[in-house]
Write a protein that holds these residues in place. Structure first.
Motif, PDB file in Angstrom:
ATOM      1  N   THR A  50       0.844  -1.183   0.000  1.00 50.28           N
ATOM      2  CA  THR A  50       0.000   0.000   0.000  1.00 50.28           C
ATOM      3  C   THR A  50       0.882   1.235   0.000  1.00 50.28           C
ATOM      4  OG1 THR A  50      -1.579  -1.237   1.344  1.00 50.28           O
ATOM      5  CG2 THR A  50      -1.879   1.134   1.246  1.00 50.28           C
ATOM      6  N   PHE A  51       0.417   2.288  -0.645  1.00 50.16           N
ATOM      7  CA  PHE A  51       1.142   3.561  -0.639  1.00 50.16           C
ATOM      8  C   PHE A  51       0.432   4.537   0.275  1.00 50.16           C
ATOM      9  CE2 PHE A  51       2.912   1.594  -4.304  1.00 50.16           C
ATOM     10  CZ  PHE A  51       4.193   2.100  -4.386  1.00 50.16           C
ATOM     11  N   ILE A  52       1.218   5.373   0.906  1.00 50.69           N
ATOM     12  CA  ILE A  52       0.700   6.385   1.812  1.00 50.69           C
ATOM     13  C   ILE A  52       1.401   7.699   1.485  1.00 50.69           C
ATOM     14  CG2 ILE A  52       2.369   5.821   3.618  1.00 50.69           C
ATOM     15  CD1 ILE A  52       0.126   6.331   5.667  1.00 50.69           C
ATOM     16  N   THR A  53       0.688   8.789   1.624  1.00 52.29           N
ATOM     17  CA  THR A  53       1.290  10.088   1.332  1.00 52.29           C
ATOM     18  C   THR A  53       2.079  10.575   2.544  1.00 52.29           C
ATOM     19  OG1 THR A  53      -0.580  11.369   2.139  1.00 52.29           O
ATOM     20  CG2 THR A  53      -0.632  10.696  -0.193  1.00 52.29           C
ATOM     21  N   THR A  54       2.983  11.491   2.300  1.00 52.96           N
ATOM     22  CA  THR A  54       3.772  12.078   3.385  1.00 52.96           C
ATOM     23  C   THR A  54       2.860  12.774   4.383  1.00 52.96           C
ATOM     24  OG1 THR A  54       5.579  12.385   1.816  1.00 52.96           O
ATOM     25  CG2 THR A  54       5.736  13.591   3.877  1.00 52.96           C
ATOM     26  N   ALA A  55       1.824  13.417   3.887  1.00 52.28           N
ATOM     27  CA  ALA A  55       0.880  14.130   4.764  1.00 52.28           C
ATOM     28  C   ALA A  55       0.100  13.174   5.664  1.00 52.28           C
ATOM     29  CB  ALA A  55      -0.083  14.959   3.916  1.00 52.28           C
ATOM     30  N   ASP A  56      -0.217  11.973   5.166  1.00 48.50           N
ATOM     31  CA  ASP A  56      -0.995  10.996   5.939  1.00 48.50           C
ATOM     32  C   ASP A  56      -0.148  10.137   6.873  1.00 48.50           C
ATOM     33  OD1 ASP A  56      -3.341  11.852   4.762  1.00 48.50           O
ATOM     34  OD2 ASP A  56      -3.273  10.320   3.175  1.00 48.50           O
ATOM     35  N   LEU A  57       1.163  10.188   6.709  1.00 52.62           N
ATOM     36  CA  LEU A  57       2.052   9.323   7.490  1.00 52.62           C
ATOM     37  C   LEU A  57       1.917   9.531   9.003  1.00 52.62           C
ATOM     38  CD1 LEU A  57       4.236   7.144   7.478  1.00 52.62           C
ATOM     39  CD2 LEU A  57       5.928   8.937   7.091  1.00 52.62           C
ATOM     40  N   PRO A  58       1.966  10.776   9.532  1.00 50.57           N
ATOM     41  CA  PRO A  58       1.850  10.944  10.995  1.00 50.57           C
ATOM     42  C   PRO A  58       0.538  10.410  11.562  1.00 50.57           C
ATOM     43  CG  PRO A  58       2.692  12.951   9.989  1.00 50.57           C
ATOM     44  CD  PRO A  58       2.257  12.052   8.868  1.00 50.57           C
ATOM     45  N   SER A  59      -0.575  10.631  10.880  1.00 46.77           N
ATOM     46  CA  SER A  59      -1.852  10.148  11.416  1.00 46.77           C
ATOM     47  C   SER A  59      -1.928   8.621  11.359  1.00 46.77           C
ATOM     48  CB  SER A  59      -3.035  10.781  10.680  1.00 46.77           C
ATOM     49  OG  SER A  59      -3.019  10.414   9.322  1.00 46.77           O
ATOM     50  N   TYR A  60      -1.336   8.018  10.333  1.00 43.31           N
ATOM     51  CA  TYR A  60      -1.308   6.563  10.250  1.00 43.31           C
ATOM     52  C   TYR A  60      -0.514   5.988  11.427  1.00 43.31           C
ATOM     53  CZ  TYR A  60      -0.806   1.821   8.556  1.00 43.31           C
ATOM     54  OH  TYR A  60      -0.847   0.453   8.461  1.00 43.31           O
ATOM     55  N   VAL A  61       0.635   6.581  11.702  1.00 43.67           N
ATOM     56  CA  VAL A  61       1.477   6.099  12.805  1.00 43.67           C
ATOM     57  C   VAL A  61       0.757   6.296  14.137  1.00 43.67           C
ATOM     58  CG1 VAL A  61       3.663   6.485  14.020  1.00 43.67           C
ATOM     59  CG2 VAL A  61       3.620   6.423  11.521  1.00 43.67           C
ATOM     60  N   ARG A  62       0.021   7.387  14.303  1.00 37.05           N
ATOM     61  CA  ARG A  62      -0.725   7.621  15.550  1.00 37.05           C
ATOM     62  C   ARG A  62      -1.734   6.505  15.807  1.00 37.05           C
ATOM     63  NH1 ARG A  62      -0.299  13.052  14.286  1.00 37.05           N
ATOM     64  NH2 ARG A  62      -2.281  13.092  13.189  1.00 37.05           N
ATOM     65  N   GLY A  63      -2.200   5.845  14.778  1.00 37.17           N
ATOM     66  CA  GLY A  63      -3.119   4.721  14.949  1.00 37.17           C
ATOM     67  C   GLY A  63      -2.484   3.539  15.670  1.00 37.17           C
ATOM     68  N   THR A  72      12.998   5.536  12.599  1.00 36.30           N
ATOM     69  CA  THR A  72      14.296   6.187  12.392  1.00 36.30           C
ATOM     70  C   THR A  72      14.146   7.329  11.389  1.00 36.30           C
ATOM     71  OG1 THR A  72      14.922   4.618  10.650  1.00 36.30           O
ATOM     72  CG2 THR A  72      15.586   4.073  12.905  1.00 36.30           C
ATOM     73  N   VAL A  73      12.901   7.701  11.114  1.00 39.78           N
ATOM     74  CA  VAL A  73      12.595   8.780  10.175  1.00 39.78           C
ATOM     75  C   VAL A  73      12.302  10.051  10.975  1.00 39.78           C
ATOM     76  CG1 VAL A  73      10.981   9.576   8.399  1.00 39.78           C
ATOM     77  CG2 VAL A  73      11.710   7.184   8.448  1.00 39.78           C
ATOM     78  N   ALA A  74      13.033  11.105  10.673  1.00 41.70           N
ATOM     79  CA  ALA A  74      12.834  12.382  11.370  1.00 41.70           C
ATOM     80  C   ALA A  74      11.401  12.866  11.163  1.00 41.70           C
ATOM     81  CB  ALA A  74      13.825  13.418  10.844  1.00 41.70           C
ATOM     82  N   GLY A  75      10.802  13.346  12.242  1.00 42.42           N
ATOM     83  CA  GLY A  75       9.441  13.865  12.171  1.00 42.42           C
ATOM     84  C   GLY A  75       8.366  12.816  12.364  1.00 42.42           C
ATOM     85  N   VAL A  76       8.749  11.552  12.422  1.00 42.98           N
ATOM     86  CA  VAL A  76       7.790  10.466  12.664  1.00 42.98           C
ATOM     87  C   VAL A  76       8.148   9.860  14.016  1.00 42.98           C
ATOM     88  CG1 VAL A  76       6.850   8.280  11.845  1.00 42.98           C
ATOM     89  CG2 VAL A  76       7.579  10.014  10.198  1.00 42.98           C
TER      90      VAL A  76
END
Length: 189
Positions: A50-63, A72-76
């Motif tokens: 599955t692909f995810i956008t950079t904008a959706d990445l933080p909310s996905y991780v919050r799940g 190991t990714v800055a900002g995540v």
């Protein structure tokens, strides 16, 4: 003279001369960088990535915030620092790992993840879910180009990852996550 020795001497006497190695065929995707992303996406989609956008990445991780997350990714943000782990077996409970991939290969969807990004070699395999962040500028057309771009002296250990783990060896039934993550998400940055 024995028969064996006679045969071996005749073989040596009739050994063909050296031949030049064949030239590699031209890379089918060489120079077509605008097509690399489309090919990369199509190949990975076929393997249930599955692909995810950079904008959706933080909310996905919050799940996953109530689970163990290594990033190991800055900002995540993650809630387990892989540098604080001495024994890689302590990573057995990791639910989500978010890592950079240095190279993405369009022809087969493989992504190069080195020990520099993963910190522990086992991390991309022991996690239940894996997100790889790849820069669009780091996409190449073929494995030939990828190998030319890898500097093993700089990165040390590395591995190509090309989709979630799966096998159909056991009783002809497909098992996802058999010897690696159950899901792979890719974020093109």
């Amino acid at each position: 003279m024995s028969s064996k020795r006679n045969i071996l001497e005749r073989i040596r006497a009739n050994k063909p001369g050296p031949r030049p190695l064949p030239a590699l065929p031209p890379d089918p995707l060489a120079g077509a960088q605008e097509q690399w992303e489309a090919t990369f996406r199509a190949v990975l989609a076929a393997s249930k990535t599955t692909f995810i956008t950079t904008a959706d990445l933080p909310s996905y991780v919050r799940g996953f915030e109530d689970k163990t997350i290594v990033s190991t990714v800055a900002g995540v943000p993650g809630n387990l620092d892989p540098h604080s782990i001495a024994d890689p077996l302590q990573l057995a409970g990791v639910e989500l790992a978010v890592l950079h991939a240095r190279i993405g290969v369009a022809e087969n969807g493989a992504m190069w993840v080195s020990e520099s990004e993963a910190v522990h070699r086992v991390l991309p395999f022991i996690t239940q879910h894996l997100i790889l962040v790849v820069k669009r500028d780091d996409l190449v057309g073929t494995m030939h180009e990828a190998y030319r771009a890898i500097d093993i002296q700089e990165t040390g250990f590395g591995v190509f990852i090309a989709g979630p783990s799966k096998t159909a060896d056991i009783e002809q039934s497909l098992v996802i996550g058999a010897h690696g993550p159950r899901s792979l998400l890719v974020c093109l940055d």
